[in-house]
Design a protein around this motif. Structure first.
Motif, short mmCIF file in Angstrom:
data_model
loop_
_atom_site.label_atom_id
_atom_site.label_comp_id
_atom_site.label_asym_id
_atom_site.label_seq_id
_atom_site.Cartn_x
_atom_site.Cartn_y
_atom_site.Cartn_z
N ILE A 34 0.86 -1.18 0.00
CA ILE A 34 0.00 0.00 0.00
C ILE A 34 0.90 1.23 0.00
N GLU A 35 0.67 2.12 -0.97
CA GLU A 35 1.45 3.35 -1.06
C GLU A 35 0.97 4.35 0.00
N GLU A 36 1.78 5.38 0.25
CA GLU A 36 1.47 6.36 1.31
C GLU A 36 0.08 6.94 1.21
N GLU A 37 -0.39 7.24 0.00
CA GLU A 37 -1.70 7.87 -0.14
C GLU A 37 -2.85 6.86 -0.11
N GLY A 38 -2.53 5.59 0.18
CA GLY A 38 -3.58 4.59 0.35
C GLY A 38 -3.86 3.74 -0.87
N THR A 39 -3.15 3.93 -1.96
CA THR A 39 -3.35 3.12 -3.16
C THR A 39 -2.79 1.72 -2.92
N ARG A 40 -3.62 0.70 -3.15
CA ARG A 40 -3.18 -0.69 -3.02
C ARG A 40 -2.62 -1.12 -4.38
N VAL A 41 -1.43 -1.73 -4.35
CA VAL A 41 -0.78 -2.18 -5.57
C VAL A 41 -0.59 -3.69 -5.48
N VAL A 42 -0.99 -4.41 -6.55
CA VAL A 42 -0.79 -5.85 -6.65
C VAL A 42 -0.01 -6.10 -7.94
N ILE A 43 1.16 -6.71 -7.80
CA ILE A 43 2.00 -7.04 -8.94
C ILE A 43 2.00 -8.56 -9.08
N LYS A 44 1.66 -9.04 -10.28
CA LYS A 44 1.68 -10.48 -10.56
C LYS A 44 2.71 -10.71 -11.66
N SER B 281 6.13 -11.98 -18.21
CA SER B 281 5.11 -10.93 -18.18
C SER B 281 4.86 -10.46 -16.75
N VAL B 282 4.35 -9.23 -16.65
CA VAL B 282 4.03 -8.61 -15.37
C VAL B 282 2.70 -7.90 -15.52
N THR B 283 1.82 -8.05 -14.53
CA THR B 283 0.58 -7.28 -14.46
C THR B 283 0.62 -6.46 -13.19
N VAL B 284 0.38 -5.15 -13.31
CA VAL B 284 0.34 -4.26 -12.16
C VAL B 284 -1.08 -3.72 -12.04
N ARG B 285 -1.69 -3.98 -10.91
CA ARG B 285 -3.06 -3.50 -10.64
C ARG B 285 -2.96 -2.45 -9.54
N ARG B 286 -3.40 -1.24 -9.83
CA ARG B 286 -3.41 -0.14 -8.85
C ARG B 286 -4.87 0.14 -8.50
N MET B 287 -5.19 0.16 -7.20
CA MET B 287 -6.56 0.39 -6.74
C MET B 287 -6.55 1.53 -5.73
N GLY B 288 -7.23 2.62 -6.08
CA GLY B 288 -7.29 3.79 -5.21
C GLY B 288 -7.89 4.95 -5.98
N HIS B 289 -7.55 6.18 -5.57
CA HIS B 289 -8.06 7.36 -6.28
C HIS B 289 -7.59 7.36 -7.74
N PHE B 290 -6.39 6.87 -7.97
CA PHE B 290 -5.85 6.72 -9.31
C PHE B 290 -5.67 5.21 -9.52
N SER B 291 -6.40 4.63 -10.47
CA SER B 291 -6.37 3.18 -10.62
C SER B 291 -6.12 2.79 -12.08
N ALA B 292 -5.58 1.59 -12.23
CA ALA B 292 -5.29 1.08 -13.57
C ALA B 292 -4.91 -0.39 -13.46
N VAL B 293 -5.02 -1.10 -14.58
CA VAL B 293 -4.49 -2.44 -14.71
C VAL B 293 -3.56 -2.40 -15.92
N MET B 294 -2.26 -2.55 -15.65
CA MET B 294 -1.25 -2.43 -16.70
C MET B 294 -0.60 -3.78 -16.94
N GLU B 295 -0.49 -4.16 -18.21
CA GLU B 295 0.10 -5.45 -18.56
C GLU B 295 1.38 -5.22 -19.35
N TYR B 296 2.44 -5.91 -18.92
CA TYR B 296 3.75 -5.80 -19.55
C TYR B 296 4.17 -7.18 -20.01
N GLU B 297 4.41 -7.34 -21.30
CA GLU B 297 4.90 -8.61 -21.85
C GLU B 297 5.91 -8.27 -22.93
N THR B 298 7.09 -8.86 -22.83
CA THR B 298 8.19 -8.54 -23.74
C THR B 298 7.74 -8.53 -25.20
N GLY B 299 8.02 -7.41 -25.89
CA GLY B 299 7.72 -7.29 -27.31
C GLY B 299 6.26 -7.06 -27.64
#
Length: 143
Positions: free
Chosen positions: A47-57, A62-80
């Motif tokens: 959990i970041e200082e401002e309360g955003t929960r971050v889950v990295i899988k 590949s990597v998926t980053v899920r941010r949940m809070g006032h600013f949220s997103a689901v970002m997917e990273y896969e080579t190429g």
């Protein structure tokens, strides 16, 4: 949504590097979080200082980053691969694109490292980014 394993069992150190054609910056984060392996995937949560929960899988490439809070997103990273996502803010959603250059996963049972680099595009602007994560699981006193 209830998250399993919510007690901190690891220390997470993250460095982010960002570069545009006119500027560059670096940020660092060190915090307690949770680290576990489920179905062959590595999970890092904090959990970041401002309360955003971050889950990295993370998997091998590949990597998926899920941010949940006032600013949220689901970002997917896969080579190429290029992916799209919506960055949701209290002021509206912003469409963005990720072009992942590489993912290097050196995570194991007790932690390790995870690095990925990518280009982030939105509204005609492009930034080059690199994330370096180090995770160290606390010693399990039961073993």
């Amino acid at each position: 949504m209830t998250l399993k394993n919510t007690e901190n069992n690891a220390i997470i150190n993250m460095k982010s590097y960002r570069r545009t054609c006119s500027e560059q910056d670096k940020s660092e984060l060190s915090c307690g979080g949770n680290y576990y392996i489920k179905d062959g995937k590595y999970y890092i949560t904090y959990i970041e200082e401002e309360g955003t929960r971050v889950v990295i899988k993370a998997s091998a490439d590949s990597v998926t980053v899920r941010r949940m809070g006032h600013f949220s997103a689901v970002m997917e990273y896969e080579t190429g691969r290029e992916t799209e996502f919506m960055y949701r803010t209290p002021y509206g959603a912003i469409p963005m694109q990720i072009n992942t250059h590489d993912v290097v996963n050196r995570l194991g049972k007790n932690g390790g490292g995870l690095k990925f680099s990518y280009s982030l595009s939105s509204g005609g602007g492009v930034t080059e980014n690199k994330i370096k994560l180090e995770v160290k699981k606390y010693e399990d006193e039961k073993n």
